[in-house]
Structures are given as structure tokens and as C-alpha cells.
Design a protein around this motif. Structure first.
Motif, PDB file in Angstrom:
ATOM      1  N   PRO A  13     -10.592  60.367  38.969  1.00 44.94           N
ATOM      2  CA  PRO A  13     -10.265  58.977  38.656  1.00 44.94           C
ATOM      3  C   PRO A  13     -10.258  58.696  37.161  1.00 44.94           C
ATOM      4  O   PRO A  13     -10.958  59.351  36.381  1.00 44.94           O
ATOM      5  N   ILE A  14      -9.437  57.731  36.781  1.00 45.75           N
ATOM      6  CA  ILE A  14      -9.441  57.202  35.423  1.00 45.75           C
ATOM      7  C   ILE A  14     -10.484  56.094  35.394  1.00 45.75           C
ATOM      8  O   ILE A  14     -10.489  55.218  36.251  1.00 45.75           O
ATOM      9  N   GLY A  30      -7.632  55.857  40.924  1.00 46.74           N
ATOM     10  CA  GLY A  30      -7.221  57.207  41.311  1.00 46.74           C
ATOM     11  C   GLY A  30      -6.973  57.292  42.806  1.00 46.74           C
ATOM     12  O   GLY A  30      -7.225  56.335  43.558  1.00 46.74           O
ATOM     13  N   ARG A  31      -6.494  58.430  43.235  1.00 40.44           N
ATOM     14  CA  ARG A  31      -6.200  58.652  44.648  1.00 40.44           C
ATOM     15  C   ARG A  31      -7.441  59.152  45.377  1.00 40.44           C
ATOM     16  O   ARG A  31      -8.198  59.964  44.866  1.00 40.44           O
ATOM     17  N   GLY A  32      -7.663  58.633  46.598  1.00 44.61           N
ATOM     18  CA  GLY A  32      -8.743  59.140  47.442  1.00 44.61           C
ATOM     19  C   GLY A  32     -10.110  58.556  47.160  1.00 44.61           C
ATOM     20  O   GLY A  32     -11.120  59.112  47.612  1.00 44.61           O
ATOM     21  N   LEU A  33     -10.191  57.438  46.438  1.00 46.43           N
ATOM     22  CA  LEU A  33     -11.504  56.878  46.082  1.00 46.43           C
ATOM     23  C   LEU A  33     -12.258  56.314  47.278  1.00 46.43           C
ATOM     24  O   LEU A  33     -13.489  56.253  47.254  1.00 46.43           O
ATOM     25  N   ILE A  34     -11.536  55.913  48.328  1.00 41.02           N
ATOM     26  CA  ILE A  34     -12.226  55.404  49.533  1.00 41.02           C
ATOM     27  C   ILE A  34     -13.189  56.456  50.062  1.00 41.02           C
ATOM     28  O   ILE A  34     -14.278  56.145  50.531  1.00 41.02           O
ATOM     29  N   GLY A  35     -12.800  57.721  49.973  1.00 40.50           N
ATOM     30  CA  GLY A  35     -13.632  58.803  50.498  1.00 40.50           C
ATOM     31  C   GLY A  35     -14.954  58.963  49.777  1.00 40.50           C
ATOM     32  O   GLY A  35     -15.912  59.491  50.328  1.00 40.50           O
ATOM     33  N   THR A  36     -15.024  58.506  48.523  1.00 46.65           N
ATOM     34  CA  THR A  36     -16.265  58.639  47.742  1.00 46.65           C
ATOM     35  C   THR A  36     -16.942  57.285  47.526  1.00 46.65           C
ATOM     36  O   THR A  36     -17.902  57.186  46.762  1.00 46.65           O
ATOM     37  N   ALA A  37     -16.433  56.250  48.218  1.00 46.29           N
ATOM     38  CA  ALA A  37     -16.930  54.888  47.979  1.00 46.29           C
ATOM     39  C   ALA A  37     -18.418  54.763  48.281  1.00 46.29           C
ATOM     40  O   ALA A  37     -19.153  54.086  47.551  1.00 46.29           O
ATOM     41  N   ALA A 180      -3.897  55.648  46.411  1.00 45.31           N
ATOM     42  CA  ALA A 180      -3.294  56.231  47.621  1.00 45.31           C
ATOM     43  C   ALA A 180      -3.064  55.166  48.688  1.00 45.31           C
ATOM     44  O   ALA A 180      -2.181  55.314  49.540  1.00 45.31           O
ATOM     45  N   LEU A 181      -3.839  54.076  48.633  1.00 48.35           N
ATOM     46  CA  LEU A 181      -3.681  53.017  49.632  1.00 48.35           C
ATOM     47  C   LEU A 181      -2.334  52.306  49.497  1.00 48.35           C
ATOM     48  O   LEU A 181      -1.916  51.587  50.399  1.00 48.35           O
ATOM     49  N   LEU A 182      -1.673  52.513  48.371  1.00 49.38           N
ATOM     50  CA  LEU A 182      -0.392  51.845  48.139  1.00 49.38           C
ATOM     51  C   LEU A 182       0.789  52.644  48.681  1.00 49.38           C
ATOM     52  O   LEU A 182       1.922  52.152  48.675  1.00 49.38           O
ATOM     53  N   ASP A 183       0.538  53.861  49.168  1.00 46.10           N
ATOM     54  CA  ASP A 183       1.641  54.744  49.580  1.00 46.10           C
ATOM     55  C   ASP A 183       2.525  54.110  50.639  1.00 46.10           C
ATOM     56  O   ASP A 183       3.740  54.304  50.634  1.00 46.10           O
ATOM     57  N   THR A 184       1.929  53.408  51.569  1.00 50.94           N
ATOM     58  CA  THR A 184       2.716  52.809  52.639  1.00 50.94           C
ATOM     59  C   THR A 184       2.636  51.282  52.619  1.00 50.94           C
ATOM     60  O   THR A 184       2.854  50.625  53.631  1.00 50.94           O
ATOM     61  N   LEU A 185       2.304  50.722  51.448  1.00 49.02           N
ATOM     62  CA  LEU A 185       2.341  49.275  51.284  1.00 49.02           C
ATOM     63  C   LEU A 185       3.785  48.806  51.483  1.00 49.02           C
ATOM     64  O   LEU A 185       4.724  49.449  51.008  1.00 49.02           O
ATOM     65  N   PRO A 186       4.010  47.714  52.207  1.00 52.84           N
ATOM     66  CA  PRO A 186       5.377  47.215  52.368  1.00 52.84           C
ATOM     67  C   PRO A 186       6.045  47.028  51.003  1.00 52.84           C
ATOM     68  O   PRO A 186       5.407  46.581  50.049  1.00 52.84           O
ATOM     69  N   ILE A 187       7.325  47.367  50.920  1.00 48.44           N
ATOM     70  CA  ILE A 187       8.020  47.355  49.630  1.00 48.44           C
ATOM     71  C   ILE A 187       7.966  45.982  48.976  1.00 48.44           C
ATOM     72  O   ILE A 187       7.867  45.864  47.754  1.00 48.44           O
ATOM     73  N   ARG A 188       8.009  44.926  49.791  1.00 49.27           N
ATOM     74  CA  ARG A 188       7.943  43.581  49.207  1.00 49.27           C
ATOM     75  C   ARG A 188       6.625  43.361  48.474  1.00 49.27           C
ATOM     76  O   ARG A 188       6.580  42.769  47.388  1.00 49.27           O
ATOM     77  N   GLU A 189       5.518  43.838  49.060  1.00 57.17           N
ATOM     78  CA  GLU A 189       4.208  43.696  48.426  1.00 57.17           C
ATOM     79  C   GLU A 189       4.108  44.562  47.180  1.00 57.17           C
ATOM     80  O   GLU A 189       3.471  44.179  46.193  1.00 57.17           O
ATOM     81  N   MET A 190       4.727  45.734  47.219  1.00 52.21           N
ATOM     82  CA  MET A 190       4.730  46.617  46.043  1.00 52.21           C
ATOM     83  C   MET A 190       5.466  45.942  44.886  1.00 52.21           C
ATOM     84  O   MET A 190       4.991  45.936  43.741  1.00 52.21           O
ATOM     85  N   ARG A 191       6.622  45.384  45.194  1.00 56.46           N
ATOM     86  CA  ARG A 191       7.397  44.693  44.155  1.00 56.46           C
ATOM     87  C   ARG A 191       6.613  43.509  43.586  1.00 56.46           C
ATOM     88  O   ARG A 191       6.600  43.278  42.368  1.00 56.46           O
TER      89      ARG A 191
END
Length: 382
Positions: A13-14, A30-37, A180-191
Motif C-alpha cells: 500500500p501507498i 492499495g489492492r487487497g487491504l480488506i484482507g489485512t484490515a 480492488a473494490l473498484l474493479d466491478t464498481l458500476p461505470i456510472r459510479e466510477m465516472r
């Protein structure tokens, strides 16, 4: 979103520090932070944690987060709220406060906000007022909340008089932004979240705006560019918050585009089918630059460049882009008059002398805004 996203290959992570003395905390990106939360949150020294989430995010990640915390010996409760802006209300606040008290959360314990900006603002406000203040952790799950609402300690709810008018400044103890949680965020929410990323370049970092123009597709796709965009946005916001924690000066710059954007949200009655916050901000950014150009402050070419980039990213840029319209000029002005940035009846705008050259402009007369909006209404087409 999916479990697969949560289990993404972790990256180092940064860390973005927010140095606020006794209230200092870190933002991890960073990616995968939920796993170390669990380990990261347990390190804060609490004995119990009240997770607050919504019906979209909860089924995906609440069990994994709870298990991670329980594995560290924390006592856990989970409160699941309806998704959407309407939850940021007095009724929603009452429900969260009661749930936190029922979970026997003490001052040394934690509220954990797992969700987007609505959950973060609401759970943070509940943490600010329950027992006159308990600690909380932000686990933002949308791009918008990762780059904006989870950072800086602004918490609150909406009232019938406007958005975010009831709230408190209450800094989190930790922010975990798992990209990583943003990978499948709906495109409208990403925009919508991306509008806030662009905002940081427009405020005072023309180099970052140019980087966004070159790399926005990679930010949407994921990978190191996304992490960089989130971390840079958090860095920019943290720097402003450290200078002006309670919005008495410089922090108002973060409202670039928001005077117009919040008015549009109020006009559309916070109906997310018509307009979500980031879309209002995108239109607001374009309006702020076009208004600046109309006042002779900013080159028209810069206003056109802002509009071209946001349009390329799939965002609305004109009043006519709001489904169902955005009311009359008088209605828009009335909505702006409820803004928290009104002083002595005169409107305060964040205007620009160019890309990366924003400034606070108090005392803008309503008549000049009215004339500009009239022009925009006449020239704006769906």
C-alpha cells in the motif's frame, strides 16, 4: 462488486499521512487491504468495533471484515442500512447511534464505516456524537469516497434545507482505501468519483490534470495508475485539510464546482436516478470555469479543455445534461442561497484564472450569477 475483487492480489500500500497532531492518521491506498484490515484496525487498540454498512456493500464484504476483526479478538456488531442518499437523514442517524450504543461501544472502541460516502458521512457523524465522540475507521468502497469524503473529517447528514448542513468535524483514526473494490464498481459510479479526482488537478496542480488527461482510461481499468490517482487525490486533500481543518480559509478550495453541483442535487431532490453527487460536481466544474471565463478571469480555451476531458470520461458537462431538467434560473439561485458558503447573503464561489489556478471569490453578486445561468440555460442542450 464481488468477492473476487476483495481477494485481489495485494499490492504494497501507498501510505498518505495526515499530520494533525493528536488527531493524526494514515490513509492506506492499495489492492487487497480488506484482507489485512483486522490487524491494521486492531493495532489501534480497541476492544470492540461496530461495523456500519449498507445493503449493497454489506453482503459482499461485511462478513469478511467482521471475521478479520474477530480473528484479532475484537467484539463485533454489524448494522446494515438501506443504500442511497436518503439514508443520510435524521432517521438514519438515530438508527446508527442506537445501534452503536446497543453494541456497547465505548470511547476507546471503534465505529467502522464500510461503504461509500453516504455510509462514511453518516457513521462518522454518529461516531462524533455518541458518548460525545468515539473513534472511527473509514473503509471506503467507491472511488468518490476513497478520494474525497473519507478524508478530512467532515461528517454529516442532509436536511430538507440542503445537503450536509447538519454535521461535525471528526477525524477518522485510519482510512483503508482498497482499490480492488473498484474493479466491478458500476461505470456510472466510477465516472462520478473520477470528477473529484479531476478537481484536484483543477484546484492547484495543472500537471496532475494533464496526467489525468493522459491516463484516465488506465485509472478506470485498474492497476498502478488507479492507485496513483487515489493516493495523489488523498495527498492533495490532506495537504489542504492540514492547513485548514475547519474550513475557515483554504479548505473552501475543495468546493470547486460544488456551489453549482450542490444546487443541482437539491433541485433534483437528491434523486440518484437523475443525478449523483459526482455528476453534479462535473457539471459544476464546467460551470465554474465557464463562469470564470465569462467574468474575464480565465481563458475560454481552459474552460473548453475542462469540458472536453470530463465529456471524454463520460460525464455530464451542461445543465441540459440533467435528466428531467434542472428547474428555472431562480430555483437554481435559491438552491445556491442555502449553501454553507453564503456569507451576508452574498455568494462565495471558487473560481479560476486557469487550470490549476483556483481561488476563493467571496461576494459574487447574485445578478451576475443570474445572467450567467440564463445564458447557460439558453445555450445548454440535452
Amino acid at each position: 462488486m464481488s468477492h473476487a475483487a476483495a481477494q485481489a492480489e495485494p499490492s504494497a500500500p501507498i501510505t498518505v499521512p495526515v499530520p494533525l497532531g493528536e488527531r493524526a492518521y494514515d490513509i492506506l491506498v492499495g489492492r487487497g487491504l480488506i484482507g489485512t484490515a483486522g490487524a491494521r484496525i486492531a493495532a489501534l487498540g480497541a476492544r470492540a468495533a461496530a461495523i456500519v454498512t449498507d445493503a449493497h456493500v454489506g453482503p459482499l464484504y461485511a462478513d469478511a471484515l467482521a471475521a478479520s476483526l474477530e480473528a484479532q479478538g475484537l467484539r463485533i456488531s454489524v448494522t446494515v442500512l438501506p443504500p442511497g442518499e436518503a439514508t443520510k437523514s435524521y432517521a438514519g442517524l438515530e438508527r446508527v447511534c442506537d445501534a452503536v450504543l446497543e453494541a456497547r461501544i465505548e470511547r476507546g472502541d471503534l465505529v467502522v464505516a464500510l461503504g461509500g460516502g453516504v455510509i462514511g458521512d453518516l457513521a462518522g457523524f454518529a461516531a462524533a456524537v455518541v458518548r460525545r465522540g468515539v473513534r472511527f475507521v473509514q473503509v471506503p468502497t467507491t472511488l468518490l469516497s476513497q478520494v474525497d469524503s473519507s478524508v478530512g473529517g467532515k461528517t454529516g447528514i442532509n436536511s430538507r434545507h440542503g445537503k450536509n448542513l447538519v454535521g461535525a468535524f471528526h477525524q477518522p483514526s485510519l482510512v483503508l482505501a482498497d482499490t480492488a473494490l473498484l474493479d466491478t464498481l458500476p461505470i456510472r459510479e466510477m465516472r462520478a468519483g473520477y470528477a473529484e479526482v479531476v478537481k484536484y488537478g483543477l484546484i492547484d496542480d495543472p500537471g496532475f490534470f494533464a496526467w489525468c488527461e493522459a491516463h484516465w482510461r488506465e485509472v478506470f481499468a485498474g492497476g498502478p495508475e488507479r492507485d496513483r490517482a487515489v493516493a495523489q487525490s488523498c495527498r492533495a486533500k490532506a495537504a489542504v485539510v492540514v492547513r485548514d481543518e475547519h474550513e475557515n480559509g483554504d479548505r473552501a478550495l475543495l468546493n470547486l464546482g460544488h456551489t453549482f453541483g450542490h444546487a443541482l442535487e437539491r433541485i433534483t431532490a437528491y434523486d440518484s436516478a437523475r443525478l449523483v453527487h459526482g455528476e453534479g460536481v462535473a457539471i459544476g466544474l464546467c460551470l465554474a470555469f465557464r463562469f470564470s471565463a465569462s467574468l474575464g478571469l480565465c481563458p475560454r480555451a481552459d474552460a473548453e479543455r475542462v469540458e472536453a476531458h470530463l465529456k471524454a470520461a463520460g460525464l455530464p458537462t451542461r445543465l441540459g445534461d440533467v435528466p428531467g431538467g434542472c428547474g428555472t434560473v431562480d430555483a437554481l439561485l435559491d438552491a445556491m442561497a442555502q449553501d454553507k458558503k453564503v456569507k451576508g447573503g452574498a455568494l462565495t464561489f471558487i473560481l479560476a484564472r486557469g487550470i490549476g489556478q483556483s481561488f476563493i471569490a467571496p461576494g459574487i453578486e447574485a445578478e451576475s450569477v443570474r445572467a450567467f445561468l440564463r445564458d447557460e440555460t439558453n445555450t445548454s442542450r440535452p
